[in-house]
Write an enzyme that holds these catalytic residues in place. Structure first.
Site, short mmCIF file in Angstrom:
data_model
loop_
_atom_site.label_atom_id
_atom_site.label_comp_id
_atom_site.label_asym_id
_atom_site.label_seq_id
_atom_site.Cartn_x
_atom_site.Cartn_y
_atom_site.Cartn_z
N HIS A 11 55.49 59.80 11.40
CA HIS A 11 55.40 59.74 9.94
C HIS A 11 53.96 59.73 9.46
O HIS A 11 53.68 59.22 8.38
CB HIS A 11 56.15 58.51 9.43
CG HIS A 11 57.62 58.54 9.75
ND1 HIS A 11 58.49 59.44 9.17
CD2 HIS A 11 58.35 57.80 10.63
CE1 HIS A 11 59.70 59.24 9.66
NE2 HIS A 11 59.65 58.26 10.54
N GLY A 21 32.01 24.23 2.82
CA GLY A 21 32.98 24.47 1.76
C GLY A 21 32.40 25.33 0.66
O GLY A 21 31.38 25.99 0.82
N LYS A 27 35.15 30.32 13.53
CA LYS A 27 36.32 29.78 14.21
C LYS A 27 37.29 29.14 13.23
O LYS A 27 38.49 29.39 13.27
CB LYS A 27 35.88 28.75 15.25
CG LYS A 27 37.03 28.15 16.06
CD LYS A 27 37.72 29.20 16.89
CE LYS A 27 38.82 28.61 17.75
NZ LYS A 27 39.58 29.67 18.43
N GLU A 60 48.40 41.75 17.56
CA GLU A 60 47.45 40.75 18.03
C GLU A 60 46.44 41.37 18.99
O GLU A 60 45.24 41.07 18.93
CB GLU A 60 48.19 39.59 18.71
CG GLU A 60 47.31 38.59 19.41
CD GLU A 60 46.30 37.89 18.51
OE1 GLU A 60 45.39 37.24 19.05
OE2 GLU A 60 46.40 38.00 17.27
N LYS A 81 42.35 41.41 18.47
CA LYS A 81 41.41 40.89 19.46
C LYS A 81 40.31 41.90 19.75
O LYS A 81 39.13 41.56 19.84
CB LYS A 81 42.14 40.55 20.77
CG LYS A 81 42.84 39.23 20.77
CD LYS A 81 41.87 38.08 20.73
CE LYS A 81 42.44 36.90 19.99
NZ LYS A 81 42.68 37.05 18.57
#
Length: 607
Positions: free
Chosen positions: A503, A101, A602, A480, A484
């Site tokens: 564009h 943390g 992770k 996505e 990856k």
């Protein structure tokens, strides 16, 4: 992000700590260390780099003792180094702390402690905790920790040892995951279940603001005031084999191939007689009818699942949906009313930004539904309703089966709402469910084409830039796919809505630049094909991905891969799979550590 393991019992703790930390390597880290109570007192060994570096140090000088704490650190305060590694100790080396943390007021506390004469060795916020506990210590480590955490602001999962009280191990949780494993004449702490599953299946999942005091004979749970907390243990119903590679070279590849099972496991218990049943969702029909807007909030890959979820819910229910990156959500002052449903998505259920966004939404009176893969996680406990994806443990840092299971959850939720609202007739619901039930077998057919993808990966492994294009739902999927590739190959890649090429983006298309073109949306196929022709005319090398039977694609691209036909709304659950495999094989071809990409973790438990 970061890993904690602690042990108190009758065995040698060093091996348990090291093996436990290995089970947490998927969380991402840049240094590691352990502290063990030995016959010479409390001793610490720590080192920058992989666990193998620490193991080498311990080979010739092991730390022998039956109580200890260990940590894998992902740098936040202070660069990766031996001295910044955990565990940290007080000046006398009599108190040792591991911490996940961020301590937000560490500068203020550090200045106070320096004024008292405390000397700091590291750049970390964690060392403040060790000195603060030491400053408050009067012979009772539990009381000292309790006083210390009342002065700390931020997120923390703590493990604390005191040389003068070697019969205790203290753990505290606030906004950072921590579990307690219960064994026979031995007990454990860890930041995730795989670290201790070899030794016990019985765990307490600490809530925020709770403390655990472990001895070899038992565990006492309290709040931060010392009041007793009573709770049954949670029995883990999966085994370590589920979290091991099972013959695959990498966890990521294993998890890609586990997607058919994850689809079935997430879907089948929630389908009955051609309808969706979600007993875990406690919304009344009246509440669902009163929803006027939906906010989907998530980070990274989960956010990309939310982009698909937006289209699914809007098409099936005609309720307006906004998608937000969780780290931005609170700061844009979102318009939230009692008729707003907020959906948060998190694989781990501990993503700090998503948790913060969820709490803000609840503060403003919204109902919150969570989609997560972890029972008992913070997101699961704090949300009003929870859909748990049953993907099983996901170890690789780059998410695959968790993402696609989130898609299944959105399909189920969208159909469930549509049934209640009557926005889709029963025949359409039934036909969509029939198509969903075919998805696992169709994914297996995509996986059978892995050799094609591996060959293409060899052609692009040495490029510096790569582009993904698509329209509609294909555009959400290529975002996505691009993420990856970036995550694990370190190639710069960008995903664009194919219609936006003219564009500005066409200026970047030069001879030999690879372009991955997704064209699975039948209503947009001809439009996308035109965009493919545009990039081909400028020298791009194109891999096209289309539905079986779309013969025109092969005429316009350099390589083509076909996915089985399904309903247009469901294609993301199939079309993302070759993009996952492409990222995997490119990373492999470049010699990268597929499961543990640089600079990433992770479970991101700090904002």
């Amino acid at each position: 992000m970061c890993g904690i393991v602690g042990y108190i019992g009758h065995r040698d703790s060093q091996n348990i700590l090291i093996e436990g930390l290995k089970k947490l390597e998927y969380r991402g880290y840049d240094s590691a260390g352990i502290a063990v109570y030995t016959d010479k007192g409390l001793q610490v060994k720590k080192a920058k780099g992989r666990l193998a570096v620490l193991e080498d140090q311990l080979t010739g000088a092991p730390l022998s003792g039956s109580i200890g704490i260990g940590h894998t650190r992902w740098a936040t305060h202070g660069k990766p180094s031996d001295v910044n590694s955990h565990p940290h100790t007080n000046v006398q080396k009599k108190i040792s702390v591991v911490h996940n943390g961020i301590i937000e007021n560490y500068i203020q506390l550090k200045e106070e402690l320096i004024a008292k004469g405390y000397v700091f060795e590291s750049e970390t916020d964690t060392e403040v905790i060790a000195h603060l506990v030491s400053d408050l210590y009067e012979g009772d480590i539990v009381a000292a920790v309790r006083k210390a955490v009342k002065r700390i602001h931020g997120a923390y999962g703590l493990g604390v040892l005191a040389e003068n009280e070697p019969d205790k191990l203290v753990a505290v949780r606030m906004h950072s995951p921590l579990i307690i494993g219960v064994g026979e004449n031995e007990n454990f702490i860890a930041s995730d279940i795989p670290a201790i599953l070899e030794y016990t299946r019985e765990v307490y999942i600490l809530n925020d603001g709770e403390m655990a005091v472990l001895t070899k004979d038992g565990v006492t749970l309290t709040d931060l005031e010392g009041g007793p907390v009573s709770r049954d243990t949670y029995r883990v119903d999966w085994d370590m084999q589920t979290a091991e590679k099972g013959g695959f070279d990498h966890f990521m590849l294993k998890e890609i191939y586990e997607q058919p099972k994850a689809y079935r496991d997430t879907m089948n218990p929630r389908i009955d007689g051609g309808r969706v049943v979600l007993p875990e969702v406690g919304m009344t029909a009246d509440y669902i009818r009163d929803i006027r807007r939906v906010h989907i909030v998530a980070c990274g890959t989960a956010y990309h699942a939310g982009l698909v979820g937006k289209t699914v819910i809007e098409r099936l229910t005609r309720i307006p949906v906004e998608t937000d990156v969780a780290s931005e959500y609170r700061y844009r002052d979102p318009i939230i009313n009692k008729d707003t449903l907020v959906i948060v998505v998190s694989q781990s259920g501990e993503t700090a930004d998503t948790l913060a966004a969820m709490r803000e939404a609840k503060r403003q009176g919204a109902r919150v539904l969570a989609i997560t893969n972890v029972v008992g996680s913070s997101v699961a406990r704090d949300a009003d309703d929870v859909i748990v994806t049953l993907a099983g443990p996901e170890i690789a840092v780059a998410s695959t089966k968790a993402y696609t299971s989130q898609l299944i959850a959105f399909y189920l939720l969208g159909l469930y709402f549509a049934q209640t609202l009557g926005t889709v007739d029963a025949g359409t619901v039934s036909a969509t469910i029939d198509a969903m039930e075919k998805l696992p077998e169709q994914v297996e057919r995509v996986l059978d084409q892995a050799d094609v993808i591996k060959r293409v990966s060899e052609q692009i492994k040495d490029v510096d830039n790569l582009f993904y294009i698509g329209r509609g739902l294909d555009y959400t999927v290529v975002q996505e796919g691009s993420l990856k590739l970036k995550e694990i190959s370190y190639i710069h890649s960008e995903a664009y809505a194919a219609g936006e090429l003219k564009h500005g983006t066409l200026a970047l298309i030069t001879e030999g630049v690879p372009v991955i073109a997704l064209a699975t949306q039948e209503a947009l196929f001809e439009k996308t094909l035109s965009n493919i022709v545009e990039v081909k005319a400028r020298g791009a090398r194109v891999l096209g991905i289309a539905n079986e039977g779309d013969a025109e694609m092969a005429k316009s691209v350099d390589d083509v891969l076909y996915i089985p036909r399904t309903l247009p709304l469901l294609t993301p659950a199939l079309s993302v799979v070759p993009l996952q495999l492409l990222a995997y094989y490119v990373s492999l071809a470049r010699g990268n550590d597929v499961d543990k990409p640089r600079n990433l973790a992770k479970s991101v438990t700090v904002e």
